[in-house]
Design an enzyme around this catalytic site. Structure first.
Site, PDB file in Angstrom:
ATOM      1  N   PRO A 103       0.858  -1.183   0.000  1.00 57.75           N
ATOM      2  CA  PRO A 103       0.000   0.000   0.000  1.00 57.75           C
ATOM      3  C   PRO A 103       0.898   1.239   0.000  1.00 57.75           C
ATOM      4  O   PRO A 103       1.941   1.243   0.649  1.00 57.75           O
ATOM      5  CB  PRO A 103      -0.758  -0.111   1.325  1.00 57.75           C
ATOM      6  CG  PRO A 103       0.003  -1.068   2.170  1.00 57.75           C
ATOM      7  CD  PRO A 103       1.012  -1.782   1.333  1.00 57.75           C
ATOM      8  N   ASP A 198       7.844   1.490   3.190  1.00 63.47           N
ATOM      9  CA  ASP A 198       8.992   1.974   3.961  1.00 63.47           C
ATOM     10  C   ASP A 198       9.676   0.876   4.788  1.00 63.47           C
ATOM     11  O   ASP A 198      10.666   1.135   5.466  1.00 63.47           O
ATOM     12  CB  ASP A 198       8.596   3.155   4.861  1.00 63.47           C
ATOM     13  CG  ASP A 198       7.386   2.853   5.725  1.00 63.47           C
ATOM     14  OD1 ASP A 198       6.803   1.757   5.573  1.00 63.47           O
ATOM     15  OD2 ASP A 198       7.022   3.708   6.551  1.00 63.47           O
ATOM     16  N   GLU A 279      -4.159  -6.554  11.233  1.00 65.00           N
ATOM     17  CA  GLU A 279      -3.486  -7.849  11.066  1.00 65.00           C
ATOM     18  C   GLU A 279      -4.264  -8.945  11.773  1.00 65.00           C
ATOM     19  O   GLU A 279      -4.552 -10.003  11.209  1.00 65.00           O
ATOM     20  CB  GLU A 279      -2.071  -7.834  11.673  1.00 65.00           C
ATOM     21  CG  GLU A 279      -1.153  -6.746  11.181  1.00 65.00           C
ATOM     22  CD  GLU A 279      -1.232  -5.481  12.002  1.00 65.00           C
ATOM     23  OE1 GLU A 279      -2.239  -5.285  12.727  1.00 65.00           O
ATOM     24  OE2 GLU A 279      -0.291  -4.669  11.915  1.00 65.00           O
TER      25      GLU A 279
END
Lengths: 372, 372
Positions: A103, A198, A279
């Site tokens: 994403p 990242d 999650e």
């Protein structure tokens, strides 16, 4: 809170009225009571309506995700490339394909982030990069990074639901849902992994996760208050979790800490819009049991993925009259300014913003014409 | 400032004395004047001495670097590998070698930073990675990243001078100086580039910088107040600079914004310990003229390197009695804790720190023995 306060105020007003009205005649009293009854009922109805409207903002129950499902999100499939254009890449077809879901969202660091992540993925054979970008249109600069990598890819424009734009929404959920949707409709087998733009991932981990039968798990570095988040292993099996934020989660793990075999991706699998629980709820929705988890990274003793985060760059607005930089003499500089703007690293405005200076021979000048 | 204030106070005291003493007898007056004269001279001498002592802290003149040169720094050459162990890498010897100098320092993000940078460099043929680490000993974990990459490398332990430890020292200078020193003694030809461990660099730039004759320059993204720092090009030549911090610099560019041909690295070349002026003073020390600069990245119109920065992770201290986790049952978990500590992502202490919790079935436990 405001809604509750409003309700209480109404109740208080009603009680107050009851006390004061004792000295008035019966008829007027009855009429007034009826009027206030109506107002009270209307207030209750209004409270209920407002509660329903803002319910999802509370972000506690699963109801949230159900509510959001009803808000239409217009995803756009920008481009799919099934060709692996990398030279000297050993793409043996007996290797399971890894679907790496990233994403992303437009910001000054987006292109460098994706560029260095592409350098990692370019080393991995049999990989398909699914990039879901949080914007309504297909970004040209994102597509360029994907094309340049030579990796097979799917580029999706998946803006977050309008509902979440101004709130403290969980970043990346709309994108992961869009990617999951594409996988459900286009992929039959392979491995699914959620890798943010990242994060940092060691090449070793790819070959390990490729062997996932149902759901595999492994430690993630630079997480929370313990420096690491990981399953705890006893005799080769997961016996508990080491994560500084239990958060009443069945599987207290990070998004980067597990991989899923796509054949195990049931039709009920979904990721809710609940910050911090994405999650866990996703893994629970798979019907996962703790005894099914396959520990990787040498029985969860090695750290092969890190939750690195990049410092946000404050995008400046520069006052530059681009239409005045014409002709061949200034062309290169004008092109650089356009490139900086296109990559989202500065906003160029002809009327407002910082007036940039130009330096030559240790002196500064206000205009290009002073030095060129 | 304090020194100046002290001097002024002395002068004021002297003047005041002159006014008040008019009514006293001549002899006493003369003696007092002499006494104060002596005090005044001593004060001036003290001022001069203190000025000299703290001069280097002002960080304005080149004198600083000369002063620092006298403080011995014990660098250690940890390991040099001249072998390129990458498979399927086209290392044609007619390509000039790129010496990629990376200053680094121990912190929780060090290993992930170096890992992802290694993924970028692993794509580049004919490259030699010079890592200079800001610590007195040779780091095992840093060496592991270097070995794993398969790239030829030089590993140096180059702690910053003691003098700078408690001050606002310019990070990375000791390391770059140590790397330059190694290059001067071991390399005759090739290209020199300073690439920090958190920067992002596009693969295209390597092939461009390889052609550097003297000094080449190119735009760097995510810099300062303009979003980019770059030379300004006029008819294929550098005509000025676009950088939000001119800072009275002859070459207002970022450390990642230039490459140098090693044959052009004169014996006078040096990098001073002056924060913000390292690049400029280094380029000036090369005897570089603005007309010698070779613009790259399509005449400085493309951004192929970014000054990305990583968020600092607050290293936690965990209260874990590692010597109590013995036997085979707990071995994997003990190994993970040791690995986390070895990678510098948490400090493990048997007596103080956060007492970590373990989660199982949505409940938390204080000790391993409760669940295992």
């Amino acid at each position: 809170m405001e809604v509750l306060y409003f309700c209480n105020a109404k109740i208080k007003a009603f009680k107050k009225f009851n006390r004061n009205s004792r000295c008035t005649i019966f008829d007027t009293r009855m009429r007034s009571i009826n009027l206030f009854k109506k107002i009270f009922v209307m207030a209750i109805l209004l409270c209920t309506f407002l509660s329903l409207l803002f319910w999802s903002d509370l972000g506690i129950l699963n109801f949230t995700s159900l509510a959001v499902k009803t808000i239409p999100v217009k995803n756009k499939l920008c481009y799919v490339s099934m060709n692996d254009e990398r030279i000297q890449m050993n793409n043996k077809t007996d290797l399971k394909m890894i679907y790496y879901i990233t994403p992303t969202y437009p910001r000054p660091e987006q292109i460098p982030e994706l560029t260095r992540l592409s350098h990692t993925l370019m080393h991995v054979p049999r990989i398909h990069w699914v990039i879901a970008d949080d914007q309504p249109t297909c970004s040209e600069v994102v597509k360029n990074v994907l094309r340049k990598s030579g990796i097979p890819f799917t580029h999706i424009a998946s803006p977050k639901p309008f509902h979440y734009r101004s709130n403290n929404f969980p970043r990346g959920v709309a994108n992961r849902r869009a990617a999951l949707d594409w996988i459900r409709h286009n992929v039959r087998e392979g491995i699914l992994y959620f890798g943010d733009d990242d994060n940092t991932i060691d090449l070793e981990l790819f070959e390990e996760m490729r062997l996932t039968k149902k759901v595999s798990m492994f430690p993630v570095g630079l997480i929370g208050g313990y420096g690491v988040s990981s399953p705890i292993i006893k005799d080769g099996k997961v016996a508990g979790f080491f994560d500084s934020w239990p958060g009443s989660r069945t599987f207290p793990v990070d998004m980067a800490g597990f991989a899923v075999n796509i054949e195990y991706l049931t039709s009920t699998a979904s990721m809710p819009y609940i910050a911090g629980h994405e999650e866990d709820k996703f893994l629970v929705s798979l019907g996962l049991k703790i005894e099914d988890i396959e520990p990787l990274a040498d029985n969860c003793t090695k750290i092969l993925v890190w939750h690195t985060r990049t410092v946000k760059f404050k995008k400046p607005t520069l006052k530059i009259k681009l239409d005045k930089i014409t002709g061949e003499t200034y062309k290169n500089f004008a092109d650089l300014i356009k490139e900086t703007s296109k990559l989202g690293m500065a906003t160029i405005d002809s009327t407002s913003g910082t007036k940039p200076l130009i330096t030559y021979d240790r002196k500064t000048y206000e205009s290009l014409t002073d030095i060129l």
